[in-house]
Write an enzyme that holds these catalytic residues in place. Structure first.
Site, mmCIF file in Angstrom:
data_model
loop_
_atom_site.group_PDB
_atom_site.id
_atom_site.type_symbol
_atom_site.label_atom_id
_atom_site.label_comp_id
_atom_site.label_asym_id
_atom_site.label_seq_id
_atom_site.Cartn_x
_atom_site.Cartn_y
_atom_site.Cartn_z
ATOM 1 N N HIS A 50 -0.160 4.397 -4.063
ATOM 2 C CA HIS A 50 -1.102 3.792 -3.669
ATOM 3 C C HIS A 50 -2.430 4.924 -3.548
ATOM 4 O O HIS A 50 -2.153 5.967 -3.570
ATOM 5 C CB HIS A 50 -1.033 3.267 -2.212
ATOM 6 C CG HIS A 50 -0.326 2.052 -2.290
ATOM 7 N ND1 HIS A 50 -0.340 0.985 -1.038
ATOM 8 C CD2 HIS A 50 0.507 1.324 -2.991
ATOM 9 C CE1 HIS A 50 0.599 0.096 -1.474
ATOM 10 N NE2 HIS A 50 1.128 0.320 -2.658
ATOM 11 N N GLU A 52 -4.338 6.021 -1.203
ATOM 12 C CA GLU A 52 -4.306 6.888 -0.048
ATOM 13 C C GLU A 52 -3.182 8.056 -0.370
ATOM 14 O O GLU A 52 -3.141 9.427 -0.204
ATOM 15 C CB GLU A 52 -4.008 6.197 1.226
ATOM 16 C CG GLU A 52 -5.182 5.424 1.731
ATOM 17 C CD GLU A 52 -5.020 3.636 1.209
ATOM 18 O OE1 GLU A 52 -5.445 3.103 1.748
ATOM 19 O OE2 GLU A 52 -4.170 3.561 0.095
ATOM 20 N N SER A 77 -8.574 -1.705 2.930
ATOM 21 C CA SER A 77 -7.687 -1.454 4.117
ATOM 22 C C SER A 77 -6.342 -1.174 3.972
ATOM 23 O O SER A 77 -5.619 -1.605 3.217
ATOM 24 C CB SER A 77 -7.648 -2.850 5.072
ATOM 25 O OG SER A 77 -7.046 -2.878 6.191
ATOM 26 N N CYS A 79 -2.335 -0.205 3.653
ATOM 27 C CA CYS A 79 -1.099 -0.902 3.958
ATOM 28 C C CYS A 79 -0.316 -0.216 4.946
ATOM 29 O O CYS A 79 -0.541 0.944 5.511
ATOM 30 C CB CYS A 79 -0.308 -1.050 2.665
ATOM 31 S SG CYS A 79 0.442 0.371 2.113
ATOM 32 N N CYS A 82 0.773 3.617 3.991
ATOM 33 C CA CYS A 82 -0.410 4.604 3.773
ATOM 34 C C CYS A 82 -0.798 4.791 5.199
ATOM 35 O O CYS A 82 -1.017 5.884 5.383
ATOM 36 C CB CYS A 82 -1.728 3.863 2.790
ATOM 37 S SG CYS A 82 -1.214 3.649 1.173
#
Length: 145
Positions: A50, A52, A77, A79, A82
């Site tokens: 992802h 991040e 936002s 998950c 992350c």
């Protein structure tokens, strides 16, 4: 707009241009980007890259003191995965581009003392809305649906 959110958006756009999901992130320490990344699950055939997580990977090994002074910027936002990394490394503050298209674990982060600021940035919202409309199967895969 903050230069660091602009950098996260640039990462998101890079991911989209590569055929991936438009989510970008940067990690900032003392006013300097130390890690940047974008969602590369599709490009790298990875279950964990992802935006991040890619930024953490690209930041390389950092001491706990660096993480405790860092700010993570992300276009969406975060998950559960992350958010877990944010908590594990003690990142005290995150700046979120938007949470309208996906609400991650913001309440968990706040409950653990992380400052969460949500911008509801129109660029971030449009990037995700357009992607979700165009590629719903990839989006659902990314969020585990």
């Amino acid at each position: 707009m903050d230069e660091f959110m602009q950098a996260a958006i640039a990462e998101a756009r890079l991911g989209l241009a590569e055929g991936g999901i438009p989510i970008g992130s940067v990690i900032v320490h003392q006013g300097r980007i130390i890690g940047r990344g974008h969602n590369r699950r599709i490009q790298q055939d990875s279950p964990i890259l992802h935006g991040e997580m890619d930024a953490f990977e690209n930041a390389g090994r950092q001491t706990a003191s660096v993480y405790r002074e860092a700010v993570l910027y992300t276009t969406l936002s975060p998950c559960s995965m992350c958010s877990g990394a944010i908590l594990l490394y003690g990142i005290p503050k995150i700046i979120v581009g938007e949470n309208q298209t996906f609400m991650g674990e913001e309440e968990l982060l706040r409950s653990r003392g992380v400052s969460v600021e949500v911008l509801q940035d129109e660029t971030c919202i449009k990037l995700m809305q357009d992607f979700i409309t165009a590629r719903p199967e990839l989006w659902n895969e990314d969020i585990g649906v």
